[in-house]
Design a protein around this motif. Structure first.
Motif, PDB file in Angstrom:
ATOM      1  N   ASN A 199      -6.487   0.522 -13.653  1.00 38.09           N
ATOM      2  CA  ASN A 199      -6.031  -0.759 -13.110  1.00 38.09           C
ATOM      3  C   ASN A 199      -4.699  -0.669 -12.380  1.00 38.09           C
ATOM      4  N   SER A 200      -4.236   0.554 -12.113  1.00 36.30           N
ATOM      5  CA  SER A 200      -2.925   0.671 -11.487  1.00 36.30           C
ATOM      6  C   SER A 200      -2.904   1.570 -10.260  1.00 36.30           C
TER       7      SER A 200
ATOM      8  N   ARG B 111      -4.500   2.712  -6.688  1.00 37.18           N
ATOM      9  CA  ARG B 111      -5.342   2.234  -5.601  1.00 37.18           C
ATOM     10  C   ARG B 111      -4.979   2.992  -4.331  1.00 37.18           C
ATOM     11  N   GLY B 112      -5.612   2.653  -3.234  1.00 41.50           N
ATOM     12  CA  GLY B 112      -5.343   3.348  -1.983  1.00 41.50           C
ATOM     13  C   GLY B 112      -6.344   4.435  -1.663  1.00 41.50           C
ATOM     14  N   TYR B 113      -7.371   4.556  -2.513  1.00 41.99           N
ATOM     15  CA  TYR B 113      -8.387   5.577  -2.256  1.00 41.99           C
ATOM     16  C   TYR B 113      -9.037   5.377  -0.887  1.00 41.99           C
ATOM     17  N   ASP B 114      -9.280   4.125  -0.517  1.00 40.52           N
ATOM     18  CA  ASP B 114      -9.924   3.842   0.765  1.00 40.52           C
ATOM     19  C   ASP B 114      -9.024   4.252   1.931  1.00 40.52           C
TER      20      ASP B 114
ATOM     21  N   MET C 216       0.819  -1.205   0.000  1.00 35.68           N
ATOM     22  CA  MET C 216       0.000   0.000   0.000  1.00 35.68           C
ATOM     23  C   MET C 216       0.857   1.260   0.000  1.00 35.68           C
TER      24      MET C 216
ATOM     25  N   LYS D 278     -10.381   8.570 -12.194  1.00 32.45           N
ATOM     26  CA  LYS D 278     -10.125   7.226 -11.669  1.00 32.45           C
ATOM     27  C   LYS D 278     -10.130   6.159 -12.763  1.00 32.45           C
TER      28      LYS D 278
ATOM     29  N   ASN E  54      -4.872   5.030 -14.862  1.00 30.53           N
ATOM     30  CA  ASN E  54      -5.314   4.915 -13.473  1.00 30.53           C
ATOM     31  C   ASN E  54      -6.191   3.707 -13.179  1.00 30.53           C
TER      32      ASN E  54
ATOM     33  N   SER F 187       1.437   2.173  -3.443  1.00 29.02           N
ATOM     34  CA  SER F 187       0.186   2.608  -4.070  1.00 29.02           C
ATOM     35  C   SER F 187      -0.137   4.054  -3.733  1.00 29.02           C
TER      36      SER F 187
ATOM     37  N   LEU G  74      -0.376   7.189  -6.246  1.00 28.89           N
ATOM     38  CA  LEU G  74      -1.574   8.025  -6.282  1.00 28.89           C
ATOM     39  C   LEU G  74      -1.187   9.503  -6.278  1.00 28.89           C
TER      40      LEU G  74
END
Length: 322
Positions: free
Chosen positions: A97-98, A100-103, A57, A90, A95, A60, A64
């Motif tokens: 498929n590569s 992540r980490g929005y959550d 993460m 997004k 972006n 990631s 981002l």
């Protein structure tokens, strides 16, 4: 090597003098000192929790930040969800498929809001979380200039055109980074972010089957889980970008390049008889120089701002405008 790594881990860079006057003087190291004094400790703690749960993460979140800043500046536009009347970034090609980490950013934002409601931008949270992710994985730390605001809009077309792809040539990389005011040295240092993280088979398929400047054993290793024929179930299979230490921020990425083990075509372009070969060797042998250059380049990239007439706000929810 152990001594070099220990020295590398201790590097800390203060960027206030470097960025003085950046973005019209709007950014400051002390921007939240009175308005949200707990900000940096809250972000650090939440980021540490996410990285401890999944070391990948950290890479990631760093990615981002890069993908946000390269599209109309560091304005958190990448965080906006699509709506019936709005198409965000997004699902842009680079972006979808590569990134992540929005959550994780949402979780950090919620904790920040609990301490300082309506004060801290999502863009600043991403900048701090990216810095902390690097440091938590063994990389340098640096002082983050703060005071960014969040965009009310996003640009999928800009995301599709402004971000260099894994098949980019050295000339293309230099041009695309140069368009953002980043030098070839900045570009090579920032590429060192690929010392952490993983990538999907589709992003390096052509490299391992068609490039000539690749270590044969390395190509064979990657081919084991990335089949030559697409659509056979391996397209989304992940591989470490740094074959040696994919969850530790160090200089083995540059050693890999010297051994023709760059995962992406764009990676290997940094060490392929061109203008960046000498710098790759410098970073490979001098972790502290890489750490200093990386931190400075991150500060420069983090100072990329949207145009002065761009409407902005402090989002209460990073996924949508207020």
């Amino acid at each position: 090597m152990a001594a070099a790594v220990r020295c590398f881990l201790m590097v800390a860079v203060g960027l206030a003098p470097l960025l003085a006057g950046a973005a019209g003087g709007k950014l400051s190291t002390r921007f939240y000192d009175s308005k949200c004094p707990s900000l940096q400790s809250v972000v650090r703690s939440a980021t540490a929790q996410a990285v401890a749960a999944e070391p990948r993460m950290g890479a990631s979140i760093l990615r981002l930040f890069f993908h946000d800043c390269f599209v109309n500046g560091c304005d958190a536009s990448i965080l906006l969800d699509d709506t019936a009347s709005f198409t965000g970034e997004k699902n842009a090609g680079p972006n979808a498929n590569s990134v992540r980490g929005y959550d994780v950013i949402d979780a950090i934002k919620a904790q920040v809001e609990a301490s300082c409601s309506g004060v801290v931008s999502c863009a600043d949270i991403v900048a701090l979380a990216a810095r902390d992710s690097v440091n938590l994985l063994g990389g340098p730390t640096w002082t983050v200039q703060l005071g960014r605001r969040d965009a009310l809009n996003a640009s999928q077309s800009a995301a599709n055109s402004n971000l260099p792809g894994p098949g980019s040539s050295l000339a293309t990389l230099i041009t695309m980074f140069g368009n953002k005011g980043l030098s070839p040295r900045d570009m090579t240092a920032l590429s060192g972010a690929h010392t952490i993280g993983h990538a999907r088979c589709t992003t390096f398929h052509d490299r391992i089957y068609n490039d000539a400047n690749i270590n044969a054993s390395f190509a064979a290793l990657r081919q084991q889980t990335c089949p030559q024929s697409s659509g056979t179930g391996g397209d989304a299979t992940l591989a470490p970008i740094d074959v040696s230490t994919p969850t530790w921020f160090d200089t083995t990425y540059f050693e890999n390049l010297a051994n023709k083990q760059g995962l992406f075509h764009s990676d290997q372009e940094l060490y392929n008889g061109g203008s960046q070969d000498v710098l790759v060797r410098v970073y490979m042998r001098n972790p502290d120089i890489f750490a200093l250059d990386f931190a400075k380049a991150m500060g420069k990239m983090g100072s990329l701002m949207p145009s002065a007439d761009t409407p902005t706000e402090i989002r209460l929810d990073c996924k949508k405008i207020n």
